[in-house]
Write a protein that holds these residues in place. Structure first.
Motif, PDB file in Angstrom:
ATOM      1  N   SER A  43       0.829  -1.197   0.000  1.00  0.00           N
ATOM      2  CA  SER A  43       0.000   0.000   0.000  1.00  0.00           C
ATOM      3  C   SER A  43       0.871   1.258   0.000  1.00  0.00           C
ATOM      4  O   SER A  43       1.710   1.447   0.892  1.00  0.00           O
ATOM      5  CB  SER A  43      -0.913   0.014   1.227  1.00  0.00           C
ATOM      6  N   LYS A  45      -0.111   4.339   0.497  1.00  0.00           N
ATOM      7  CA  LYS A  45      -0.481   5.205   1.618  1.00  0.00           C
ATOM      8  C   LYS A  45       0.130   4.706   2.926  1.00  0.00           C
ATOM      9  O   LYS A  45       0.668   5.492   3.717  1.00  0.00           O
ATOM     10  CB  LYS A  45      -2.008   5.275   1.737  1.00  0.00           C
ATOM     11  N   ASP A  76      -3.111   9.738  -7.240  1.00  0.00           N
ATOM     12  CA  ASP A  76      -3.835   8.711  -6.500  1.00  0.00           C
ATOM     13  C   ASP A  76      -2.905   8.118  -5.453  1.00  0.00           C
ATOM     14  O   ASP A  76      -1.911   7.479  -5.785  1.00  0.00           O
ATOM     15  CB  ASP A  76      -4.318   7.619  -7.460  1.00  0.00           C
ATOM     16  N   HIS A  77      -3.231   8.341  -4.187  1.00  0.00           N
ATOM     17  CA  HIS A  77      -2.402   7.800  -3.109  1.00  0.00           C
ATOM     18  C   HIS A  77      -2.941   6.469  -2.579  1.00  0.00           C
ATOM     19  O   HIS A  77      -2.459   5.956  -1.581  1.00  0.00           O
ATOM     20  CB  HIS A  77      -2.281   8.820  -1.974  1.00  0.00           C
ATOM     21  N   ASP A  78      -3.953   5.927  -3.250  1.00  0.00           N
ATOM     22  CA  ASP A  78      -4.520   4.653  -2.814  1.00  0.00           C
ATOM     23  C   ASP A  78      -3.936   3.465  -3.579  1.00  0.00           C
ATOM     24  O   ASP A  78      -4.411   2.340  -3.420  1.00  0.00           O
ATOM     25  CB  ASP A  78      -6.041   4.676  -2.990  1.00  0.00           C
ATOM     26  N   GLY A 115      -2.372   4.086  -9.902  1.00  0.00           N
ATOM     27  CA  GLY A 115      -2.022   3.272  -8.742  1.00  0.00           C
ATOM     28  C   GLY A 115      -1.480   1.907  -9.080  1.00  0.00           C
ATOM     29  O   GLY A 115      -1.502   0.990  -8.257  1.00  0.00           O
TER      30      GLY A 115
END
Length: 200
Positions: A43, A45, A76-78, A115
């Motif tokens: 992940s 994040k 997009d940080h997801d 992402g």
């Protein structure tokens, strides 16, 4: 790097209008921000929160999102993070095929906006195909170790030169230090550098 790339491109466009005698050739070199990453996606994040803390992460993410929005990038940080050796190998491969700039743009888009994992062979080969490279040949290349030593050598050279982060720029064989934040703020500083270069 993605915002810095767009700012640099805008500055080059403007400088060509101001200084038509200037010519530009952009080369990309590898660097590992986190050598501990493996090919296994994690992940984005969670990794960044662990590294910087939740408050700093949220603040930096907000600034980056706003900077990106101004120039058409939807961060997009997801998404995920992973080892980037193969992505760097692909960039060098694309360079040998005259697709250097094109593949860099697609890889940045895939990672920062979609992402996607920079270590996934399907993602990388599809990126290559999108810029006109042969997908099957790229898959064969990625599954080999071809070009790996070159990437490692280039990273080693960067570290020996004292490069400690990215983006980092070299113009006419001269280092431009501490340009990380000006690079993402706008093209003005680049125009000043190009103006000085035009006088040399």
């Amino acid at each position: 790097c993605y915002v810095g790339k767009r700012r640099l491109e805008e500055a080059i466009k403007q400088s060509k209008e101001l200084y038509p005698n200037l010519s530009f050739e952009i080369e990309w070199f590898p660097y590992l921000l986190d050598p501990s990453l493996t090919k296994e996606p994690q992940s984005k994040k969670e990794i960044l929160m662990k590294k910087f803390g939740e408050s700093t992460f949220n603040s930096n993410a907000a600034i980056l999102i706003e900077s990106g929005r101004e120039i058409g990038i939807s961060f997009d940080h997801d998404g995920v993070v992973a080892q980037t050796y193969d992505a760097h190998r692909l960039i060098n491969y694309a360079k040998s095929q005259g697709k250097h700039e094109e593949i860099v743009e697609v890889l940045f888009h895939n990672y920062h906006e979609e992402g996607k994992s920079p270590a996934d062979y399907d993602v990388l080969s599809e990126a290559a195909a999108s810029v006109g490279l042969d997908k099957e040949k790229v898959l064969q290349f990625l599954k080999s170790e071809e070009g790996m030593q070159q990437v490692k050598d280039e990273i080693s050279q960067a570290l020996k030169k004292g490069i400690a982060g990215v983006p980092h720029f070299t113009i006419n064989n001269k280092y431009v230090e501490n340009l990380m934040y000006p690079a993402v703020q706008g093209p003005k500083i680049w125009l000043e550098i190009f103006e000085n270069t035009s006088k040399e």
